[in-house]
Design a protein around this motif. Structure first.
Motif, short mmCIF file in Angstrom:
data_model
loop_
_atom_site.label_atom_id
_atom_site.label_comp_id
_atom_site.label_asym_id
_atom_site.label_seq_id
_atom_site.Cartn_x
_atom_site.Cartn_y
_atom_site.Cartn_z
N LEU A 27 0.94 -1.30 -0.03
CA LEU A 27 0.03 -0.08 -0.07
C LEU A 27 0.70 1.18 0.06
O LEU A 27 0.54 2.13 -0.67
CB LEU A 27 -0.96 -0.28 1.22
CG LEU A 27 -1.72 1.10 1.43
CD1 LEU A 27 -2.96 1.18 0.50
CD2 LEU A 27 -2.57 1.09 2.80
N ALA A 28 1.92 1.19 0.74
CA ALA A 28 2.70 2.22 0.82
C ALA A 28 3.82 2.63 -0.46
O ALA A 28 3.84 3.74 -0.75
CB ALA A 28 3.69 2.32 2.12
N GLY A 29 3.85 1.56 -1.07
CA GLY A 29 4.62 1.44 -2.34
C GLY A 29 3.95 2.34 -3.36
O GLY A 29 4.36 3.00 -4.01
N ILE A 30 2.67 1.95 -3.45
CA ILE A 30 1.82 2.29 -4.44
C ILE A 30 1.31 3.82 -4.12
O ILE A 30 1.14 4.87 -5.18
CB ILE A 30 0.39 1.44 -4.67
CG1 ILE A 30 0.90 -0.05 -5.54
CG2 ILE A 30 -0.46 2.22 -5.55
CD1 ILE A 30 -0.26 -0.90 -5.54
N ALA A 31 1.26 4.13 -2.87
CA ALA A 31 0.89 5.35 -2.45
C ALA A 31 2.08 6.39 -2.95
O ALA A 31 1.82 7.48 -3.22
CB ALA A 31 0.95 5.63 -1.02
N ASP A 32 3.24 5.99 -2.73
CA ASP A 32 4.49 6.70 -3.27
C ASP A 32 4.33 7.05 -4.80
O ASP A 32 4.66 7.98 -5.03
CB ASP A 32 5.70 6.00 -2.58
CG ASP A 32 6.92 6.83 -3.15
OD1 ASP A 32 7.34 8.02 -2.63
OD2 ASP A 32 7.78 6.48 -3.80
N THR A 33 4.02 5.85 -5.54
CA THR A 33 3.86 5.89 -7.00
C THR A 33 2.89 7.01 -7.44
O THR A 33 3.04 7.84 -8.09
CB THR A 33 3.86 4.61 -7.65
OG1 THR A 33 4.69 3.78 -7.22
CG2 THR A 33 3.59 4.62 -9.01
N VAL A 34 1.70 6.84 -6.74
CA VAL A 34 0.60 7.87 -7.05
C VAL A 34 0.83 9.18 -6.79
O VAL A 34 0.69 10.19 -7.46
CB VAL A 34 -0.84 7.61 -6.20
CG1 VAL A 34 -1.68 8.44 -6.39
CG2 VAL A 34 -1.12 6.05 -6.62
N GLU A 35 1.69 9.27 -5.37
CA GLU A 35 2.08 10.89 -5.09
C GLU A 35 2.97 11.27 -5.99
O GLU A 35 2.81 12.60 -6.61
CB GLU A 35 2.78 10.78 -3.81
CG GLU A 35 3.18 11.79 -3.33
CD GLU A 35 2.33 12.76 -2.51
OE1 GLU A 35 2.70 13.80 -1.86
OE2 GLU A 35 1.38 12.23 -2.36
N ARG A 36 4.03 10.57 -6.69
CA ARG A 36 4.92 11.17 -7.86
C ARG A 36 4.14 11.49 -9.10
O ARG A 36 4.45 12.44 -9.70
CB ARG A 36 6.11 10.14 -7.97
CG ARG A 36 7.11 9.80 -6.83
CD ARG A 36 8.39 9.19 -7.37
NE ARG A 36 7.97 7.92 -7.95
CZ ARG A 36 7.98 6.85 -7.61
NH1 ARG A 36 7.86 6.85 -6.07
NH2 ARG A 36 7.71 5.71 -8.08
N PHE A 37 3.18 10.69 -9.37
CA PHE A 37 2.36 11.10 -10.43
C PHE A 37 1.62 12.27 -10.41
O PHE A 37 1.77 13.20 -11.25
CB PHE A 37 1.47 9.75 -10.83
CG PHE A 37 0.53 10.15 -11.99
CD1 PHE A 37 0.99 9.59 -13.05
CD2 PHE A 37 -0.56 10.37 -11.96
CE1 PHE A 37 0.29 9.65 -14.32
CE2 PHE A 37 -1.59 10.52 -13.07
CZ PHE A 37 -0.92 10.19 -14.27
N MET A 38 1.03 12.64 -9.11
CA MET A 38 0.41 13.63 -9.17
C MET A 38 1.04 15.08 -8.64
O MET A 38 0.67 16.12 -8.94
CB MET A 38 -0.65 13.60 -7.74
CG MET A 38 -1.57 12.53 -8.11
SD MET A 38 -3.18 12.61 -7.09
CE MET A 38 -2.52 12.01 -5.49
N VAL A 39 2.46 14.73 -8.20
CA VAL A 39 3.48 15.94 -8.17
C VAL A 39 3.61 16.45 -9.48
O VAL A 39 3.58 17.79 -9.71
CB VAL A 39 4.74 15.45 -7.56
CG1 VAL A 39 5.97 16.49 -7.58
CG2 VAL A 39 4.67 15.28 -5.80
N ASP A 40 3.85 15.46 -10.58
CA ASP A 40 3.97 15.94 -11.79
C ASP A 40 2.89 16.68 -12.32
O ASP A 40 2.71 17.77 -13.09
CB ASP A 40 4.51 14.89 -12.59
CG ASP A 40 5.71 14.20 -12.46
OD1 ASP A 40 6.53 15.16 -11.83
OD2 ASP A 40 5.94 13.05 -12.70
N LEU A 41 1.58 16.15 -11.95
CA LEU A 41 0.32 16.75 -12.59
C LEU A 41 0.15 18.19 -11.98
O LEU A 41 -0.50 19.17 -12.59
CB LEU A 41 -0.88 16.08 -11.93
CG LEU A 41 -1.02 14.67 -12.80
CD1 LEU A 41 -2.36 14.01 -11.94
CD2 LEU A 41 -1.51 14.86 -14.22
N LEU A 42 0.65 18.43 -10.75
CA LEU A 42 0.33 19.81 -10.09
C LEU A 42 1.66 20.83 -10.20
O LEU A 42 1.58 21.62 -9.34
CB LEU A 42 -0.13 19.55 -8.86
CG LEU A 42 -1.30 18.62 -8.51
CD1 LEU A 42 -1.78 18.32 -7.09
CD2 LEU A 42 -2.71 19.51 -9.23
#
Length: 323
Positions: A27-42
């Protein structure tokens, strides 16, 4: 919107270890992947088709989205698609779209006219950190960005899948789903006149307010993964049961968890007279219903055997979480 190499991390590369520790790690690993994706979006970079990205709006959007949350909704999308052999990039983008809708709903839910909360995920809510007008616009911008990401052909190559995802997200988040459920929740507080909700009415309200988006998180993974109608229906049963269990567990936490553990005020639902199954069934009855719903989740994904181990563990995590 282009994605940097950091967003291309493999969501399924987190080691699928057994037990609660392995699940938490995944769960934490995927949360980190999602976080990086959204950092780029924003980030501040103006994308094709945009005129400008106002700095205050972008800063407040990042405040609302980044640096907090378990990212359970995109986790469900990514893990469902992974189980079905779906494309990782498409699952990540679809999950991020669901998470952006969820974040928008929190920003608006925290406003004084709604639940009037000062803290969210351990930091000031957007209207407290900025102001109410900015918070309203942040929610509006996150909602539209969610549909932009979901509909972008760079992440969803199949036009039919894109249309299916956009339609499903709109229905889950709109008048017959999350937004309609929010209105029913406000009504249950007596804002528009005296009302008393029974168990069935409370279940309907919660299925709309919370359950619809959680269920669609799973269905989005099924769409990305190319599930046939029977498989998709089974996964939707899983999603609906999970969404109901999540809301009951949340109501239990509102009664029992500390504000420090939750990162927000607790006990407000009871003070506001909100309709919950804890009120209708009592704490023991609510816990028993959570256990029953975990069983429904198990049965719904039984056809995938060991391949559905992560989804089974997600149901158990949902009812056992402490925050």
């Amino acid at each position: 919107m282009t994605s940097s190499p950091s967003t291309q991390a493999n969501p399924g590369s987190v080691k699928a270890e057994g037990g609660a520790d392995g699940f938490s790690h995944r769960l934490a690993g995927i949360a980190d992947t999602v976080e990086r994706f959204m950092v780029d979006l924003l980030d501040a970079t103006v994308r094709p088709g945009e005129i400008a990205r106002p700095p205050r709006l972008m800063e407040a959007m990042r405040h609302a989205v980044l640096g907090g949350g378990k990212r359970l909704r995109p986790f469900l999308t990514i893990e469902t698609a992974r189980m079905l052999g779906g494309p990782e990039a498409g699952a990540l983008a679809a999950g991020a779209g669901v998470e952006l809708v969820h974040c928008y709903s929190l920003v608006h839910d925290d406003l004084p006219a709604m639940d009037d909360d000062d803290m969210r995920r351990g930091k000031p809510t957007v209207h407290k950190a900025y102001d109410e007008a900015t918070a309203i616009l942040v929610g509006d911008a996150l909602q539209t960005l969610a549909f932009e990401v979901t509909a972008d052909p760079r992440w969803q190559a199949d036009p039919a899948a894109r249309a299916d995802l956009v339609l499903g997200l709109a229905r889950a988040s709109g008048l017959g789903g999350m937004v309609g459920g929010q209105l029913l929740d406000l009504s249950a507080e007596g804002r528009f006149g005296a009302v008393s909700l029974g168990v069935d009415d409370t279940l309907r309200m919660q299925a709309m307010k919370t359950g619809a988006i959680l269920a669609f998180s799973v269905e989005a993974g099924a769409i990305v993964g190319g599930a046939d109608p029977d498989a998709r229906a089974a996964l939707l049963r899983y999603g609906h049961a999970l969404g109901q269990a999540f809301q009951i567990a949340d109501d239990i936490l509102d009664r029992e968890a500390s504000p420090e553990a939750m990162g927000k005020a607790t006990g407000k639902d009871k003070d506001a007279g909100k309709a919950t199954l804890v009120d209708r069934l009592g704490l023991d009855g609510a816990r028993a219903e959570c256990d029953r719903l975990v069983g429904v989740c198990d049965e719904a994904v039984s056809r995938w055997g060991a391949g559905a181990a992560v989804l089974r563990e997600a149901a158990r995590f949902t009812v056992a979480r402490k925050a």
